[in-house]
Enzyme design. Structure first.
Site, mmCIF file in Angstrom:
data_model
loop_
_atom_site.group_PDB
_atom_site.id
_atom_site.type_symbol
_atom_site.label_atom_id
_atom_site.label_comp_id
_atom_site.label_asym_id
_atom_site.label_seq_id
_atom_site.Cartn_x
_atom_site.Cartn_y
_atom_site.Cartn_z
ATOM 1 N N TYR A 155 92.622 66.553 -108.676
ATOM 2 C CA TYR A 155 92.558 67.153 -110.275
ATOM 3 C C TYR A 155 93.590 66.785 -111.321
ATOM 4 O O TYR A 155 92.236 66.964 -112.722
ATOM 5 C CB TYR A 155 93.418 68.941 -109.968
ATOM 6 C CG TYR A 155 92.934 69.799 -110.873
ATOM 7 C CD1 TYR A 155 91.452 70.468 -110.552
ATOM 8 C CD2 TYR A 155 93.739 70.570 -111.727
ATOM 9 C CE1 TYR A 155 91.726 71.971 -111.680
ATOM 10 C CE2 TYR A 155 93.637 71.029 -112.911
ATOM 11 C CZ TYR A 155 93.004 72.293 -112.342
ATOM 12 O OH TYR A 155 92.670 73.362 -113.858
ATOM 13 N N LYS A 159 90.930 65.598 -114.674
ATOM 14 C CA LYS A 159 91.406 66.699 -116.046
ATOM 15 C C LYS A 159 91.999 65.303 -116.745
ATOM 16 O O LYS A 159 92.138 65.832 -118.027
ATOM 17 C CB LYS A 159 92.505 67.617 -115.666
ATOM 18 C CG LYS A 159 92.206 68.505 -115.198
ATOM 19 C CD LYS A 159 90.755 69.135 -115.508
ATOM 20 C CE LYS A 159 90.352 71.041 -115.161
ATOM 21 N NZ LYS A 159 89.718 70.908 -115.961
#
Ligand code: NAP
Length: 247
Positions: A155, A159
């Site tokens: 993640y 991001k």
């Protein structure tokens, strides 16, 4: 009605932060395409809510991880409204695991949806924006992309990748009147965070200087600002909406 007659495509617009963004942009006059992957019923509710308030909206199913489906999403907006002025790349998933235990598919799924999805939808939307020499692209990153987090290597990489992508594309398309910015939310109350164990949710809230978790509406207002004329001279920026979590 500062966004009157602007066409906005919001990925993952049926639930959570995306839903709040769809409602906020519509409230400011935008015509909204509410993308969803699986939440058809929720998307229909968002569309109905916007129409009930006198706005214009339509739902469109597409998996942002597929370039073909991302192109289909933008084509649907073009067919119905004639252009795309605002793209909000909001769709995202989490598949948390410690790196040693992280399965290859957990890495791949998160990168495919959270980062490749941003590439796909941005690429699909650029042509109409370049043609009209105007456009706003707003990418939903995360403070995890700035600071990292245990069990979120996939993640965090996606991001952080969005932030690099935002800055690179901002430079590329600025001469054509298109701005590209990112918003980095902190701990926002949605289905995504509700699925975390209660003690982790409490730990996050304890660490937030402003003393509360964020709401989807907190994020939506900042997205609306970046889409508005007030943000005409802002590009390649990352705005944290995190109550101070990442200070
Ligand atoms: P959420 O409630 O879990 O909603 C996720 C949204 O993404 C849903 O609308 C979902 O659509 C959509 N989506 C997932 N996979 C998709 C795909 N392949 N194609 C199209 N849409 C897809 O999450 P949220 O909290 O609102 O998060 C929204 C964004 O904010 C995400 O990018 C997330 O990473 C980011 N963010 C959230 C937080 C937070 O604390 N909540 C913090 C920082 C950043 P369907 O339901 O139709 O599948």
């Amino acid at each position: 009605m500062e966004l009157a007659q602007q066409v906005a495509v919001i990925t993952g617009g049926a639930r959570g932060i995306g839903r709040a963004i769809a409602l906020e942009l519509a409230r400011r006059g935008a015509w909204v395409v509410v993308n969803y992957a699986s939440s058809r019923g929720e998307a229909e509710q968002v569309v109905a809510e916007i129409k009930a308030r006198g706005g214009e909206a339509v739902g469109h199913q597409a998996d942002v991880a597929s370039l073909k489906e991302a192109c289909g999403l933008v084509e649907a907006a073009l067919a119905l409204f004639g252009t795309v002025d605002i793209l909000v790349n909001n769709a995202g998933i989490a598949r948390d695991n410690l790196l040693l235990r992280m399965k290859e598919e957990e890495w791949d799924q998160v990168l495919q949806v959270n980062l490749k999805g941003v590439f796909n939808c941005t690429k699909a939307s650029l042509r109409p924006m370049l043609k009209q020499r105007r456009g706003r692209i707003i990418n939903i990153s995360s403070v995890i992309g700035l600071a990292g987090n245990v069990a979120q290597a996939n993640y965090a990489a996606a991001k952080a990748g969005i932030i690099g992508f935002t800055k690179a594309v901002a430079k590329e398309v600025a001469p054509r009147g298109i701005t590209v910015n990112a918003v980095a939310p902190g701990f926002i109350a949605t289905d995504m965070t509700a699925s975390l164990p209660a003690e982790i949710q409490e730990e996050y809230r304890r660490r937030i200087p402003l003393g509360r978790s964020g709401t989807a509406a907190d994020v939506a207002r900042v997205v609306a600002f970046l889409a508005s004329p007030a943000a005409d001279y802002i590009t390649g920026e990352v705005i944290r909406v995190d109550g101070g979590l990442a200070i």
